[in-house]
Design an enzyme around this catalytic site. Structure first.
Site, PDB file in Angstrom:
ATOM      1  N   ASP A  22       0.848  -1.200   0.000  1.00 38.45           N
ATOM      2  CA  ASP A  22       0.000   0.000   0.000  1.00 38.45           C
ATOM      3  C   ASP A  22       0.884   1.250   0.000  1.00 38.45           C
ATOM      4  OD1 ASP A  22      -1.809   1.999   0.438  1.00 38.45           O
ATOM      5  OD2 ASP A  22      -2.258   1.432   2.517  1.00 38.45           O
ATOM      6  N   ASP A  99      -3.955  -9.268 -16.878  1.00 45.09           N
ATOM      7  CA  ASP A  99      -4.948 -10.330 -16.857  1.00 45.09           C
ATOM      8  C   ASP A  99      -6.073  -9.920 -17.798  1.00 45.09           C
ATOM      9  OD1 ASP A  99      -6.396 -12.634 -15.770  1.00 45.09           O
ATOM     10  OD2 ASP A  99      -5.113 -12.353 -14.025  1.00 45.09           O
ATOM     11  N   ASP A 208      -7.854 -15.323 -18.543  1.00 44.38           N
ATOM     12  CA  ASP A 208      -8.639 -15.990 -17.504  1.00 44.38           C
ATOM     13  C   ASP A 208      -9.630 -16.992 -18.106  1.00 44.38           C
ATOM     14  OD1 ASP A 208      -9.394 -15.820 -14.564  1.00 44.38           O
ATOM     15  OD2 ASP A 208     -11.348 -15.452 -15.477  1.00 44.38           O
ATOM     16  N   GLU A 263      -5.431 -19.599 -18.940  1.00 46.44           N
ATOM     17  CA  GLU A 263      -5.788 -20.407 -17.778  1.00 46.44           C
ATOM     18  C   GLU A 263      -6.857 -21.406 -18.175  1.00 46.44           C
ATOM     19  OE1 GLU A 263      -7.680 -19.969 -13.345  1.00 46.44           O
ATOM     20  OE2 GLU A 263      -8.629 -19.178 -15.135  1.00 46.44           O
ATOM     21  N   HIS A 336      -3.028 -16.717  -6.688  1.00 47.07           N
ATOM     22  CA  HIS A 336      -4.082 -16.157  -5.852  1.00 47.07           C
ATOM     23  C   HIS A 336      -5.272 -17.100  -5.678  1.00 47.07           C
ATOM     24  CE1 HIS A 336      -5.308 -15.776  -9.922  1.00 47.07           C
ATOM     25  NE2 HIS A 336      -6.516 -15.379  -9.562  1.00 47.07           N
ATOM     26  N   ASP A 337      -5.263 -18.239  -6.362  1.00 47.66           N
ATOM     27  CA  ASP A 337      -6.404 -19.155  -6.303  1.00 47.66           C
ATOM     28  C   ASP A 337      -6.183 -20.357  -5.388  1.00 47.66           C
ATOM     29  OD1 ASP A 337      -8.080 -17.770  -7.969  1.00 47.66           O
ATOM     30  OD2 ASP A 337      -7.379 -18.775  -9.784  1.00 47.66           O
TER      31      ASP A 337
HETATM   32  C1  NOJ Z   1      -9.819 -17.753 -12.538  1.00 50.36           C
HETATM   33  C2  NOJ Z   1      -9.201 -16.722 -11.647  1.00 50.36           C
HETATM   34  O1  NOJ Z   1      -7.853 -17.044 -11.430  1.00 50.36           O
HETATM   35  C3  NOJ Z   1     -10.011 -16.696 -10.386  1.00 50.36           C
HETATM   36  O2  NOJ Z   1      -9.416 -15.909  -9.379  1.00 50.36           O
HETATM   37  C4  NOJ Z   1     -11.401 -16.211 -10.714  1.00 50.36           C
HETATM   38  O3  NOJ Z   1     -12.203 -16.264  -9.555  1.00 50.36           O
HETATM   39  C5  NOJ Z   1     -12.047 -17.055 -11.811  1.00 50.36           C
HETATM   40  N1  NOJ Z   1     -11.146 -17.335 -12.891  1.00 50.36           N
HETATM   41  C6  NOJ Z   1     -13.219 -16.332 -12.397  1.00 50.36           C
HETATM   42  O4  NOJ Z   1     -12.784 -15.232 -13.123  1.00 50.36           O
END
Ligand code: NOJ
Length: 563
Positions: A22, A99, A208, A263, A336-337
């Site tokens: 931040d 992204d 994505d 992805e 992040h997932d």
């Molecule tokens: C994949 C992304 O990495 C994830 O964070 C997101 O929630 C879903 N796609 C939907 O966009």
């Protein structure tokens, strides 16, 4: 695109901006913070940055619900500031990838707001609107959704709109309506977005759920019905998606020296080759695969199982072997997932040792390594007290569903271990207040372990995990055998060791990783004399080889180079 191959000599740092740093004291990570950390990122020896979405968004899915594709979220800065970050990265020899989330938008995107105004609005067909079906007879007649698909995040994949008397499709949350990519106007919008960023100087995109953009015409039902993601065969890896990607490549991407990583959940290496095979038909340079992230769960991180090393090894080896000579891998163990990798596949009691082992394990395979913010200092999962403390839509919705048939305590244990929020806690920069992340009140809790685990504590320590990452990235990018060598798995039957060999132009690299705190004997293959190899990476003080093998210490890793 268009035949370039610089991505084969690339290491990428992945930023999830809200929790990175931040810079203006409002408790939310931003581009001022990123700007102040460009030298730090460069110090990792990476040569690229990928930004998770930083566009305006109501944050129903923290940026993966975009309301304006050609701008920057005011929480993070503005376009001028973004240009400064871009220039700063370029000056330091780092490329920048954005992204690109075009399977869906936010329901607060102007297109969607228009689209729901009336059936004849010019934007109506930007989304997938259908009338409901009628079920039952006479008085019992009632309306049900257009088909039986289930979303990945929020129950049925359809949401009813009173005003239109129609449903819209959302494969993720309700606030993430799917775009109708079959509409050529939508594809033109996507191309406009791509050109906007590429013309600004951005070097490519992480696309994505790009393999979801084509849907079976007629949107048929799918049986047997699954409680989550039902209909997958009608919205994942459809030939239509490949066609759209080809159009983006031909009309836009081939005109730029850019990199595209797509992805693709639940996709096998064989299917991936349809997009990745080198040659004029390649529509993606790399793919973010999921198989190796499912060694302790089933289909989704929430359905947990004990960690199964053999499953992880099979997944890595399958992608390594099937793509060899045909396509290029994206290598990652965190983003992040997913929850933090040491807490999943490593061991928190051996945080540094297992962190180093995991780093070498994935990064020395064939492919482009991605490092997620905080991974390089060994950040761990956070223990949050209750569901209200979580922010992630997927976590909250799946926990609510699970609580219908499981005791709350059990569900909270699952959530604690598997939630994506584990990876979204603020980056721990120092042992100062709020881990040095913010002078204000952080938007999300800082992990209480920041006094021990932080960048400042590791920066000057030659044995730290951070410096291990720096050396590893340097080694990876400087050594052709680590970049281009072939891949051969050893001791595939072991459920405690993962070992593999890379070989290139007479040089060999042997990587041996222990996934246990117990001692395990490793024996080198007969044609290898370990005493002649140079131990280029270890996570303990080196001890000698006995009869061409050694007994591992907890989570030991050894990497030998044979010249
Ligand atoms: C994949 C992304 O990495 C994830 O964070 C997101 O929630 C879903 N796609 C939907 O966009």
């Amino acid at each position: 695109m268009n035949g370039n191959s610089w991505y084969k000599e690339m290491a990428v740092y992945h930023i999830w901006c809200r929790s990175f740093c931040d810079g203006n004291g409002d408790g939310i990570g931003d581009l001022w913070g990123v700007l102040s950390k460009l030298d730090y990122i460069k110090s990792l020896n990476v040569n690229a940055i990928w930004f998770s979405p930083i566009y305006p968004s109501p944050n129903a899915d923290y940026g993966y619900d975009i309301s304006d594709y050609m701008n920057i979220h005011p929480d993070y800065g503005d376009l001028d500031l973004f240009r400064k970050v871009l220039d700063g990265a370029h000056e330091r020899g780092m490329r920048v990838f954005m992204d690109l989330v075009v399977n869906h938008t936010s329901d607060e995107h102007n297109w969607f707001k228009e689209s729901r105004k009336s059936r004849d609005n010019p934007y109506h067909d930007y989304y997938i609107w259908r009338e409901g079906r009628l079920k039952g007879k006479l008085r019992w007649k009632h309306r049900i959704p257009p088909n039986n698909w289930m979303s990945l995040f929020e129950g049925e994949a359809w949401e009813y709109d009173e005003g239109l008397d129609e449903y819209y499709l959302h494969l993720f949350a309700k606030k993430q309506p799917d775009l109708n990519m079959a509409n050529p106007k939508v594809r033109e919008e996507v191309k406009k977005i791509m050109r906007f960023w590429l013309d600004m100087g951005v070097d490519g995109f992480r696309e994505d759920v790009i393999t979801f953009i084509g849907k079976t015409p007629g949107l048929p039902n799918s049986y047997p019905k699954l409680p989550v993601a039902n209909g997958m065969k009608h919205f994942s890896n459809r030939p239509e998606a490949l066609e759209y990607m080809r159009e983006f490549k031909n009309d836009v991407l081939d005109g730029y020296d850019c990199f595209i990583v797509g992805e693709s959940p639940l996709t096998s290496a064989d299917t991936a080759l349809k997009y990745l095979s080198e040659g004029p038909d390649r529509v993606l340079d790399e793919m973010i695969a999921f198989n190796h992230m499912e060694a302790d769960c089933f289909m989704t991180d929430m359905i947990q199982r004990p960690f199964d090393l053999k499953k992880m090894k099979r997944a890595f080896s399958e992608w390594q072997e099937k793509l060899y000579g045909k396509a290029w891998n994206a290598l990652y163990i965190e983003n992040h997932d997913h929850a933090r990798i040491i807490s999943r596949y490593g061991n928190e009691d051996y945080r540094v040792e297992s962190g180093k082992m995991l780093a070498a394990m994935y990064m020395l395979q064939r492919g482009t390594p991605f490092i997620y913010q905080g991974q390089e200092i060994g950040m761990l999962n956070i223990d949050l007290p209750d569901l209200d403390s979580y922010a992630d839509v997927q976590t909250i919705n799946s926990a609510r569903v699970a609580m219908r048939f499981m005791p709350k305590k059990k569900v909270m244990e699952l959530v604690n271990r598997s939630s994506r929020d584990n990876a979204r806690t603020p980056v721990q920069w120092s042992s100062e207040r709020n881990a040095g992340f913010s002078d204000g009140e952080p938007w999300f809790p800082v992990n209480g372990n920041y006094r021990e685990i932080n960048v400042a504590a590791q920066d000057g320590d030659p044995d730290s995990l951070l410096n291990f990452y720096r050396k590893l990235v340097r080694f990876k990018l400087d050594n052709p055998v680590a970049l281009y060598g072939d891949y051969k798995e050893l001791c595939a039957d072991s459920d405690r060791l993962y070992a593999y060999l890379r070989e290139y132009e007479g040089k060999k690299l042997l990587v041996v990783c222990s996934f246990t705190a117990e001692s395990v004997r490793f024996e080198a293959p007969e044609d290898f004399d370990l005493s002649r190899g140079e131990a280029v990476f270890t996570n303990y003080e080196y001890n000698y080889v006995v009869s061409n093998g050694f007994t591992t210490r907890p989570y030991e890793v050894r990497v030998y180079l044979f010249e």
